[in-house]
Scaffold this active site. Sequence first.
Site, PDB file in Angstrom:
ATOM      1  N   ASN A 209       0.820  -1.209   0.000  1.00  0.00           N
ATOM      2  CA  ASN A 209       0.000   0.000   0.000  1.00  0.00           C
ATOM      3  C   ASN A 209       0.852   1.256   0.000  1.00  0.00           C
ATOM      4  OD1 ASN A 209      -2.680  -0.832  -0.165  1.00  0.00           O
ATOM      5  ND2 ASN A 209      -2.880  -1.180   2.028  1.00  0.00           N
ATOM      6  N   HIS A 214      -3.222   2.281  -2.736  1.00  0.00           N
ATOM      7  CA  HIS A 214      -4.321   1.409  -2.300  1.00  0.00           C
ATOM      8  C   HIS A 214      -4.922   0.591  -3.440  1.00  0.00           C
ATOM      9  CE1 HIS A 214      -4.489   2.715   1.860  1.00  0.00           C
ATOM     10  NE2 HIS A 214      -4.314   3.965   1.442  1.00  0.00           N
ATOM     11  N   ASP A 218      -5.707  -3.282  -3.172  1.00  0.00           N
ATOM     12  CA  ASP A 218      -6.978  -3.941  -3.507  1.00  0.00           C
ATOM     13  C   ASP A 218      -6.755  -5.091  -4.474  1.00  0.00           C
ATOM     14  OD1 ASP A 218      -8.281  -2.167  -1.891  1.00  0.00           O
ATOM     15  OD2 ASP A 218      -9.088  -0.925  -3.513  1.00  0.00           O
ATOM     16  N   ASP A 244      -6.427  -6.814   6.214  1.00  0.00           N
ATOM     17  CA  ASP A 244      -5.624  -7.878   5.604  1.00  0.00           C
ATOM     18  C   ASP A 244      -5.651  -9.133   6.459  1.00  0.00           C
ATOM     19  OD1 ASP A 244      -4.198  -6.889   7.715  1.00  0.00           O
ATOM     20  OD2 ASP A 244      -2.267  -6.817   6.682  1.00  0.00           O
ATOM     21  N   ARG A 265       0.887 -24.585   1.991  1.00  0.00           N
ATOM     22  CA  ARG A 265       0.508 -24.345   0.585  1.00  0.00           C
ATOM     23  C   ARG A 265       0.024 -22.914   0.408  1.00  0.00           C
ATOM     24  NH1 ARG A 265      -2.265 -29.495   0.434  1.00  0.00           N
ATOM     25  NH2 ARG A 265      -4.259 -28.375   0.379  1.00  0.00           N
TER      26      ARG A 265
END
Length: 333
Positions: A209, A214, A218, A244, A265
């Site tokens: 960010n 931003h 996103d 997040d 994974r």
Amino acid sequence: MNELSVGTHVIDAGLPMHMVCDAAGTVLHAGPTLERIRPGLVGQNMETAFRIVLPCMPATMSNLLDHQGERMFLEVVADQDGAAEQTKLRGVCFAIGGGMVLLNFFFGTDVARAVIRHGLTARHFAPFDPTMELLFLMEARDVILKEFKQVSGRLDEARKSAEKQAVTDALTGLLNRRALDEQLQNLADRRSKTYALMHLDLDFFKSVNDTYGHAAGDCVLEKVGIILREQVRSDDLVARVGGDEFVLVFNNCDDVGLMQRIAQRIIARLEEPISFEGNTCRISGSIGITLSSYYADPSPTRMMAEADAALYASKKNGRSRATVAARPASEDV
């Protein structure tokens, strides 16, 4: 008084559901609508085409003449193709001279089904027939019902859309915190169900960010949503619970080894470079894991707290790793 001679076409227009029989009961002529309801009437005997229900009696000419001018209830006997089966009529008969009898029929309460069954329209009825009003009302009703169904359908779609939006994260399409809380409470209420809970926090997301803006953040979150959905089954769930932060719930799972492999994974996938407008965004993930079978009382609040503590341990120990919450030693599970 002189007898009035009226052409057949005039009678057909005014009485489209009439027929004329001779003294033996043979049908000599049938109106166009009656012929549509019961094809092939002309030349048949009255008794083979109609059944008199009330008054209960055979459909003979002598019986009809004994009740001329009286209302009768009849059923149409199916033709060879079964096209007229179960059609109900009301009728009245009159002697018209020369041993002939005129019977005129009309619909009662069966009009709606008969109109549909035989494909009747306004042109099949006399202009002054009150059935015309019924047909108009039926058509108006159908229009209203169709419009109502369309409006109801749109409202139902809007309701479903609103309900989905209420439990969905707009950016990633994952479930939101509200939906997660509801699902966890459902699992808590069903104590027989085991499940694993995984709390994920993205590493280095703030740098994306700060460096690229931003919009880049996103883009990364949308990609994370895709990655997480690919790691769960159809009856598991994934929720975005913060900027997040994500929570994954694996239903009917009591295999901590499997959870650790899935977590690795996920971390590996998160560490794959993500391109945004020519720039390369890099993140990773720290994960905390716990299982409902660890606790005598696996309440959603406690499960989330334990997974969060395990997540914090992953962060503290260098990030980009998964930590399993310790099984409480003092609990009798």
